[in-house]
Write a protein that holds these residues in place. Structure first.
Motif, PDB file in Angstrom:
ATOM      1  N   ALA A   1       1.866   9.293  -5.643  1.00 54.88           N
ATOM      2  CA  ALA A   1       2.276  10.645  -5.253  1.00 54.88           C
ATOM      3  C   ALA A   1       3.305  11.199  -6.232  1.00 54.88           C
ATOM      4  O   ALA A   1       3.261  12.382  -6.594  1.00 54.88           O
ATOM      5  CB  ALA A   1       2.830  10.642  -3.834  1.00 54.88           C
ATOM      6  N   LYS A   2       4.227  10.368  -6.669  1.00 59.34           N
ATOM      7  CA  LYS A   2       5.248  10.826  -7.604  1.00 59.34           C
ATOM      8  C   LYS A   2       4.677  10.969  -9.016  1.00 59.34           C
ATOM      9  O   LYS A   2       5.098  11.829  -9.769  1.00 59.34           O
ATOM     10  CB  LYS A   2       6.438   9.865  -7.595  1.00 59.34           C
ATOM     11  CG  LYS A   2       7.216   9.934  -6.308  1.00 59.34           C
ATOM     12  CD  LYS A   2       8.513   9.198  -6.420  1.00 59.34           C
ATOM     13  CE  LYS A   2       9.179   9.214  -5.062  1.00 59.34           C
ATOM     14  NZ  LYS A   2      10.452   9.827  -5.072  1.00 59.34           N
ATOM     15  N   ALA A   3       3.733  10.130  -9.366  1.00 58.11           N
ATOM     16  CA  ALA A   3       3.163  10.153 -10.713  1.00 58.11           C
ATOM     17  C   ALA A   3       2.000  11.138 -10.829  1.00 58.11           C
ATOM     18  O   ALA A   3       1.572  11.444 -11.939  1.00 58.11           O
ATOM     19  CB  ALA A   3       2.708   8.754 -11.104  1.00 58.11           C
TER      20      ALA A   3
ATOM     21  N   ILE B   1       0.844  -1.198   0.000  1.00 60.05           N
ATOM     22  CA  ILE B   1       0.000   0.000   0.000  1.00 60.05           C
ATOM     23  C   ILE B   1       0.881   1.250   0.000  1.00 60.05           C
ATOM     24  O   ILE B   1       0.624   2.217  -0.719  1.00 60.05           O
ATOM     25  CB  ILE B   1      -0.950  -0.015   1.213  1.00 60.05           C
ATOM     26  CG1 ILE B   1      -1.954  -1.162   1.060  1.00 60.05           C
ATOM     27  CG2 ILE B   1      -1.665   1.307   1.357  1.00 60.05           C
ATOM     28  CD1 ILE B   1      -2.846  -1.354   2.256  1.00 60.05           C
ATOM     29  N   ILE B   2       1.941   1.209   0.806  1.00 59.80           N
ATOM     30  CA  ILE B   2       2.851   2.357   0.865  1.00 59.80           C
ATOM     31  C   ILE B   2       3.535   2.541  -0.484  1.00 59.80           C
ATOM     32  O   ILE B   2       3.695   3.677  -0.962  1.00 59.80           O
ATOM     33  CB  ILE B   2       3.885   2.162   2.001  1.00 59.80           C
ATOM     34  CG1 ILE B   2       3.170   2.201   3.344  1.00 59.80           C
ATOM     35  CG2 ILE B   2       4.972   3.222   1.934  1.00 59.80           C
ATOM     36  CD1 ILE B   2       4.058   1.890   4.516  1.00 59.80           C
ATOM     37  N   LEU B   3       3.904   1.458  -1.114  1.00 57.37           N
ATOM     38  CA  LEU B   3       4.532   1.525  -2.426  1.00 57.37           C
ATOM     39  C   LEU B   3       3.575   2.134  -3.469  1.00 57.37           C
ATOM     40  O   LEU B   3       3.956   3.000  -4.254  1.00 57.37           O
ATOM     41  CB  LEU B   3       4.985   0.134  -2.863  1.00 57.37           C
ATOM     42  CG  LEU B   3       5.713   0.062  -4.203  1.00 57.37           C
ATOM     43  CD1 LEU B   3       7.000   0.873  -4.171  1.00 57.37           C
ATOM     44  CD2 LEU B   3       6.006  -1.383  -4.552  1.00 57.37           C
ATOM     45  N   VAL B   4       2.327   1.707  -3.451  1.00 55.22           N
ATOM     46  CA  VAL B   4       1.328   2.236  -4.390  1.00 55.22           C
ATOM     47  C   VAL B   4       1.105   3.721  -4.133  1.00 55.22           C
ATOM     48  O   VAL B   4       1.045   4.528  -5.066  1.00 55.22           O
ATOM     49  CB  VAL B   4       0.000   1.449  -4.279  1.00 55.22           C
ATOM     50  CG1 VAL B   4      -1.122   2.153  -5.033  1.00 55.22           C
ATOM     51  CG2 VAL B   4       0.177   0.038  -4.797  1.00 55.22           C
ATOM     52  N   ILE B   5       0.996   4.117  -2.873  1.00 56.00           N
ATOM     53  CA  ILE B   5       0.787   5.527  -2.524  1.00 56.00           C
ATOM     54  C   ILE B   5       1.995   6.361  -2.967  1.00 56.00           C
ATOM     55  O   ILE B   5       1.841   7.454  -3.508  1.00 56.00           O
ATOM     56  CB  ILE B   5       0.507   5.685  -1.024  1.00 56.00           C
ATOM     57  CG1 ILE B   5      -0.852   5.081  -0.697  1.00 56.00           C
ATOM     58  CG2 ILE B   5       0.578   7.139  -0.596  1.00 56.00           C
ATOM     59  CD1 ILE B   5      -1.180   5.037   0.777  1.00 56.00           C
ATOM     60  N   THR B   6       3.193   5.855  -2.758  1.00 58.81           N
ATOM     61  CA  THR B   6       4.399   6.570  -3.155  1.00 58.81           C
ATOM     62  C   THR B   6       4.448   6.741  -4.677  1.00 58.81           C
ATOM     63  O   THR B   6       4.762   7.821  -5.182  1.00 58.81           O
ATOM     64  CB  THR B   6       5.656   5.809  -2.666  1.00 58.81           C
ATOM     65  OG1 THR B   6       5.566   5.628  -1.258  1.00 58.81           O
ATOM     66  CG2 THR B   6       6.919   6.556  -3.022  1.00 58.81           C
TER      67      THR B   6
END
Length: 111
Positions: free
Chosen positions: A12-14, A4-9
């Motif tokens: 956020a960057k994209a 989930i943190i990876l998807v959110i990161t």
């Protein structure tokens, strides 16, 4: 949780790029809605600015230019005629004055 943190990161960057992509898609969609009207407008404008043997604004402008040039020539001819008539009138006045003096001289001699 790491997923989930990876998807959110990643999101956020994209996100700035995705927002620009969505705005571009919205703009293209709006353009597709407006484009047919623009094409019609350009066709009408083109019809008016390109000579088409009488019906366009360009043809009307050309006719107006020709008429103005013709009127200029006519005015120049009228001015030349007026100048000629003015010279003839001046010459006639001079001749009349000379003849009047001659008549006055003859009248005095016969008295």
């Amino acid at each position: 949780m790491v997923g989930i943190i990876l998807v959110i990161t990643i999101l956020a960057k994209a996100w700035p790029w995705l927002r620009r992509a969505f705005r571009t898609i919205d703009a293209l969609t709006s353009l597709a809605d407006v484009l047919p009207a623009l094409i019609d407008d350009v066709a009408r404008i083109k019809h008016e600015v390109i000579p088409n043997h009488g019906g366009s604004l360009r043809d009307a402008t050309d006719r107006t230019e020709t008429a103005v040039a013709d009127h200029g020539t006519q005015i120049a001819n009228i001015e030349a005629g007026i100048q000629h008539a003015t010279r003839q009138l001046a010459a006639t006045k001079t001749t009349l004055a000379r003849h009047t003096k001659q008549l006055q001289g003859l009248t005095k001699e016969s008295e």
